[in-house]
Design a protein around this motif. Structure first.
Motif, PDB file in Angstrom:
ATOM      1  N   ALA A   1     -57.478  36.314 -13.113  1.00  0.00           N
ATOM      2  CA  ALA A   1     -57.122  35.406 -14.204  1.00  0.00           C
ATOM      3  C   ALA A   1     -57.268  36.135 -15.535  1.00  0.00           C
ATOM      4  CB  ALA A   1     -58.021  34.177 -14.175  1.00  0.00           C
ATOM      5  N   PRO A   2     -56.226  36.167 -16.359  1.00  0.00           N
ATOM      6  CA  PRO A   2     -56.297  36.864 -17.644  1.00  0.00           C
ATOM      7  C   PRO A   2     -57.052  36.064 -18.690  1.00  0.00           C
ATOM      8  CG  PRO A   2     -54.165  35.849 -17.381  1.00  0.00           C
ATOM      9  CD  PRO A   2     -54.897  35.609 -16.102  1.00  0.00           C
ATOM     10  N   GLY A   3     -57.348  36.707 -19.814  1.00  0.00           N
ATOM     11  CA  GLY A   3     -58.052  36.045 -20.898  1.00  0.00           C
ATOM     12  C   GLY A   3     -57.103  35.396 -21.891  1.00  0.00           C
ATOM     13  N   ALA A   4     -57.691  34.657 -22.846  1.00  0.00           N
ATOM     14  CA  ALA A   4     -56.906  33.915 -23.827  1.00  0.00           C
ATOM     15  C   ALA A   4     -56.138  34.836 -24.774  1.00  0.00           C
ATOM     16  CB  ALA A   4     -57.824  33.002 -24.626  1.00  0.00           C
ATOM     17  N   LEU A   5     -56.625  36.051 -24.970  1.00  0.00           N
ATOM     18  CA  LEU A   5     -55.944  36.992 -25.860  1.00  0.00           C
ATOM     19  C   LEU A   5     -54.534  37.295 -25.355  1.00  0.00           C
ATOM     20  CD1 LEU A   5     -56.074  38.811 -28.354  1.00  0.00           C
ATOM     21  CD2 LEU A   5     -57.067  40.610 -26.902  1.00  0.00           C
ATOM     22  N   ALA A   6     -54.388  37.399 -24.040  1.00  0.00           N
ATOM     23  CA  ALA A   6     -53.066  37.661 -23.454  1.00  0.00           C
ATOM     24  C   ALA A   6     -52.130  36.486 -23.711  1.00  0.00           C
ATOM     25  CB  ALA A   6     -53.201  37.917 -21.957  1.00  0.00           C
ATOM     26  N   LEU A   7     -52.682  35.284 -23.657  1.00  0.00           N
ATOM     27  CA  LEU A   7     -51.888  34.088 -23.918  1.00  0.00           C
ATOM     28  C   LEU A   7     -51.361  34.089 -25.354  1.00  0.00           C
ATOM     29  CD1 LEU A   7     -51.185  31.501 -22.233  1.00  0.00           C
ATOM     30  CD2 LEU A   7     -52.992  30.349 -23.530  1.00  0.00           C
ATOM     31  N   ALA A   8     -52.229  34.439 -26.303  1.00  0.00           N
ATOM     32  CA  ALA A   8     -51.836  34.497 -27.712  1.00  0.00           C
ATOM     33  C   ALA A   8     -50.774  35.576 -27.931  1.00  0.00           C
ATOM     34  CB  ALA A   8     -53.054  34.775 -28.584  1.00  0.00           C
ATOM     35  N   ALA A   9     -50.941  36.715 -27.274  1.00  0.00           N
ATOM     36  CA  ALA A   9     -49.977  37.808 -27.414  1.00  0.00           C
ATOM     37  C   ALA A   9     -48.603  37.395 -26.892  1.00  0.00           C
ATOM     38  CB  ALA A   9     -50.471  39.048 -26.671  1.00  0.00           C
ATOM     39  N   ALA A  10     -48.573  36.613 -25.808  1.00  0.00           N
ATOM     40  CA  ALA A  10     -47.307  36.152 -25.255  1.00  0.00           C
ATOM     41  C   ALA A  10     -46.585  35.222 -26.231  1.00  0.00           C
ATOM     42  CB  ALA A  10     -47.549  35.437 -23.930  1.00  0.00           C
ATOM     43  N   VAL A  11     -47.344  34.340 -26.875  1.00  0.00           N
ATOM     44  CA  VAL A  11     -46.758  33.415 -27.850  1.00  0.00           C
ATOM     45  C   VAL A  11     -46.162  34.190 -29.026  1.00  0.00           C
ATOM     46  CG1 VAL A  11     -47.241  31.575 -29.498  1.00  0.00           C
ATOM     47  CG2 VAL A  11     -48.270  31.500 -27.222  1.00  0.00           C
ATOM     48  N   VAL A  12     -46.915  35.160 -29.546  1.00  0.00           N
ATOM     49  CA  VAL A  12     -46.433  35.984 -30.660  1.00  0.00           C
ATOM     50  C   VAL A  12     -45.162  36.729 -30.253  1.00  0.00           C
ATOM     51  CG1 VAL A  12     -46.938  37.974 -32.125  1.00  0.00           C
ATOM     52  CG2 VAL A  12     -48.696  36.247 -31.728  1.00  0.00           C
ATOM     53  N   SER A  13     -45.153  37.261 -29.050  1.00  0.00           N
ATOM     54  CA  SER A  13     -43.998  38.018 -28.564  1.00  0.00           C
ATOM     55  C   SER A  13     -42.754  37.141 -28.479  1.00  0.00           C
ATOM     56  CB  SER A  13     -44.312  38.613 -27.184  1.00  0.00           C
ATOM     57  OG  SER A  13     -43.191  39.289 -26.670  1.00  0.00           O
ATOM     58  N   ILE A  14     -42.914  35.912 -27.978  1.00  0.00           N
ATOM     59  CA  ILE A  14     -41.778  34.996 -27.859  1.00  0.00           C
ATOM     60  C   ILE A  14     -41.174  34.709 -29.230  1.00  0.00           C
ATOM     61  CG2 ILE A  14     -41.104  32.632 -27.271  1.00  0.00           C
ATOM     62  CD1 ILE A  14     -43.295  32.765 -25.079  1.00  0.00           C
ATOM     63  N   VAL A  15     -42.045  34.411 -30.204  1.00  0.00           N
ATOM     64  CA  VAL A  15     -41.573  34.077 -31.552  1.00  0.00           C
ATOM     65  C   VAL A  15     -40.859  35.265 -32.187  1.00  0.00           C
ATOM     66  CG1 VAL A  15     -42.288  33.443 -33.885  1.00  0.00           C
ATOM     67  CG2 VAL A  15     -43.341  32.313 -31.916  1.00  0.00           C
ATOM     68  N   VAL A  16     -41.476  36.435 -32.109  1.00  0.00           N
ATOM     69  CA  VAL A  16     -40.913  37.631 -32.749  1.00  0.00           C
ATOM     70  C   VAL A  16     -39.598  38.045 -32.097  1.00  0.00           C
ATOM     71  CG1 VAL A  16     -41.272  40.092 -33.187  1.00  0.00           C
ATOM     72  CG2 VAL A  16     -43.146  38.481 -33.549  1.00  0.00           C
ATOM     73  N   LYS A  17     -39.556  38.081 -30.762  1.00  0.00           N
ATOM     74  CA  LYS A  17     -38.353  38.538 -30.077  1.00  0.00           C
ATOM     75  C   LYS A  17     -37.203  37.539 -30.208  1.00  0.00           C
ATOM     76  CE  LYS A  17     -38.032  41.852 -28.284  1.00  0.00           C
ATOM     77  NZ  LYS A  17     -37.703  43.216 -28.781  1.00  0.00           N
ATOM     78  N   GLU A  18     -37.537  36.243 -30.279  1.00  0.00           N
ATOM     79  CA  GLU A  18     -36.481  35.260 -30.488  1.00  0.00           C
ATOM     80  C   GLU A  18     -35.903  35.395 -31.894  1.00  0.00           C
ATOM     81  OE1 GLU A  18     -33.938  32.211 -29.154  1.00  0.00           O
ATOM     82  OE2 GLU A  18     -35.287  33.595 -28.108  1.00  0.00           O
ATOM     83  N   TRP A  19     -36.784  35.667 -32.865  1.00  0.00           N
ATOM     84  CA  TRP A  19     -36.295  35.925 -34.224  1.00  0.00           C
ATOM     85  C   TRP A  19     -35.419  37.170 -34.259  1.00  0.00           C
ATOM     86  CZ3 TRP A  19     -37.392  40.246 -37.364  1.00  0.00           C
ATOM     87  CH2 TRP A  19     -36.839  40.169 -38.652  1.00  0.00           C
ATOM     88  N   MET A  20     -35.821  38.215 -33.546  1.00  0.00           N
ATOM     89  CA  MET A  20     -35.030  39.447 -33.503  1.00  0.00           C
ATOM     90  C   MET A  20     -33.662  39.193 -32.851  1.00  0.00           C
ATOM     91  SD  MET A  20     -36.260  42.011 -35.045  1.00  0.00           S
ATOM     92  CE  MET A  20     -35.021  43.132 -34.395  1.00  0.00           C
ATOM     93  N   TYR A  21     -33.637  38.312 -31.862  1.00  0.00           N
ATOM     94  CA  TYR A  21     -32.361  37.977 -31.216  1.00  0.00           C
ATOM     95  C   TYR A  21     -31.398  37.379 -32.231  1.00  0.00           C
ATOM     96  CZ  TYR A  21     -28.979  35.038 -28.782  1.00  0.00           C
ATOM     97  OH  TYR A  21     -27.820  34.414 -28.391  1.00  0.00           O
ATOM     98  N   TRP A  22     -31.843  36.356 -32.975  1.00  0.00           N
ATOM     99  CA  TRP A  22     -30.961  35.684 -33.929  1.00  0.00           C
ATOM    100  C   TRP A  22     -30.609  36.595 -35.105  1.00  0.00           C
ATOM    101  CZ3 TRP A  22     -28.331  31.633 -32.625  1.00  0.00           C
ATOM    102  CH2 TRP A  22     -28.811  30.794 -31.635  1.00  0.00           C
TER     103      TRP A  22
END
Length: 303
Positions: free
Chosen positions: A123-144
């Protein structure tokens, strides 16, 4: 087709593509470093894999930059029609990279699902969860951000890179779902999400590949664009009919061959002036038309 691009000069288009590409390189390097650290400290193999994926995107962006640079070169002795098709070559390369990415994600998910051994999944830690959220936001912005620039300059390679950003966003969504369920006691859901994401990525890769190939084999424009071109030609003063209209995609550009009917007893000078007017209006109204060849036929009937 008319409204999808702005009539930028080749130099302006190239400058915009380079600006977007360098932003992409910088964002991916920063993002991959952050994901790697988060994956290591939070004990998340999914996040470490996602970090490697983001780092590999730098290579794909450099492919875009090479393709755009070559495509923007002027015609020379060996390439009389220009170099625009090199953008399609870059798009094909990116489509294959995207396809490989999707299949690897799907294969990894299926391998874990059919292994039948889920007890060893940590089971991973909460830091990985936060990193995934940041990645989704940043990469979706890069897409648009990248997609808007690609549509503005009509760049197939840049559009393919935009979809590569979207694939990263989907990959991070899979990581987020997997990490969330893993933290809740259901680690297998990470693999299930990976298989679903694989299908989206593969579809995007196939669409990019098909579009790029169409532009390398002289496919004609879509029916709506042909109808718009026909209406424009027939609306020009002196044009009595349209005997032939042929188009072919040449990378991100369009070549047009048209045969117009004019009054049979016109002087060569007047007939040429009508053809020249059709030529100029076509290139003005359709920014993606690189050249329009107009042939004049005598009309069998008088107006």
């Amino acid at each position: 087709m008319q409204s999808s691009t702005s009539p930028l000069t080749p130099q302006q288009s190239k400058a915009l593509a380079m600006k977007v590409s360098w932003v992409s390189v910088a964002v991916n390097l920063i993002l991959s470093a952050g994901k790697l650290l988060a994956g290591i400290f939070a004990n998340s193999g999914a996040m470490i894999s996602d970090a490697v994926h983001s780092a590999s995107d730098v290579l794909s962006t450099f492919i875009v930059m090479i393709g755009v640079n070559i495509a923007s070169k002027q015609a020379d002795e060996h390439h009389r029609y220009g170099h625009e098709r090199f953008e399609s070559v870059a798009s094909v390369t990116l489509a294959l990279i995207l396809l490989e990415t999707g299949l690897l994600i799907g294969w990894k998910g299926l391998k874990t699902i059919f292994s039948g051994s889920y007890d060893d999944l940590a089971a991973p830690g909460a830091l990985a969860l936060a990193a995934a959220v940041v990645s989704i936001v940043v990469k979706e912005w890069m897409y648009w951000y990248t997609r808007a620039a690609a549509k503005k300059i009509g760049s197939d390679a840049l559009m393919a890179d935009a979809w590569h950003h979207r694939s990263d966003s989907l990959s991070s969504i899979g990581a987020l779902v997997g990490i969330s369920f893993a933290m809740g006691g259901f680690p297998i859901m990470d693999s299930v999400a990976s298989v679903v994401i694989c299908l989206f990525i593969v579809k995007a890769a196939v669409d990019i590949f098909r579009d790029a190939v169409d532009k390398m084999v002289d496919r004609s424009c879509d029916q709506e664009t042909l109808e718009q071109m026909t209406a424009l030609i027939l609306s020009q003063p002196g044009v009595l009919g349209l005997d032939l209209l042929q188009t072919r995609l040449f990378g991100a550009k369009i070549y047009v061959d048209a045969e117009i009917a004019v009054q049979a007893d016109l002087s060569l000078q007047k007939a040429h002036a009508i053809a020249e007017a059709v030529h100029d209006r076509m290139e003005e109204e359709f920014p993606m038309v690189k050249h329009c060849m107009v042939h004049v036929n005598p009309s069998p009937t008088e107006p």
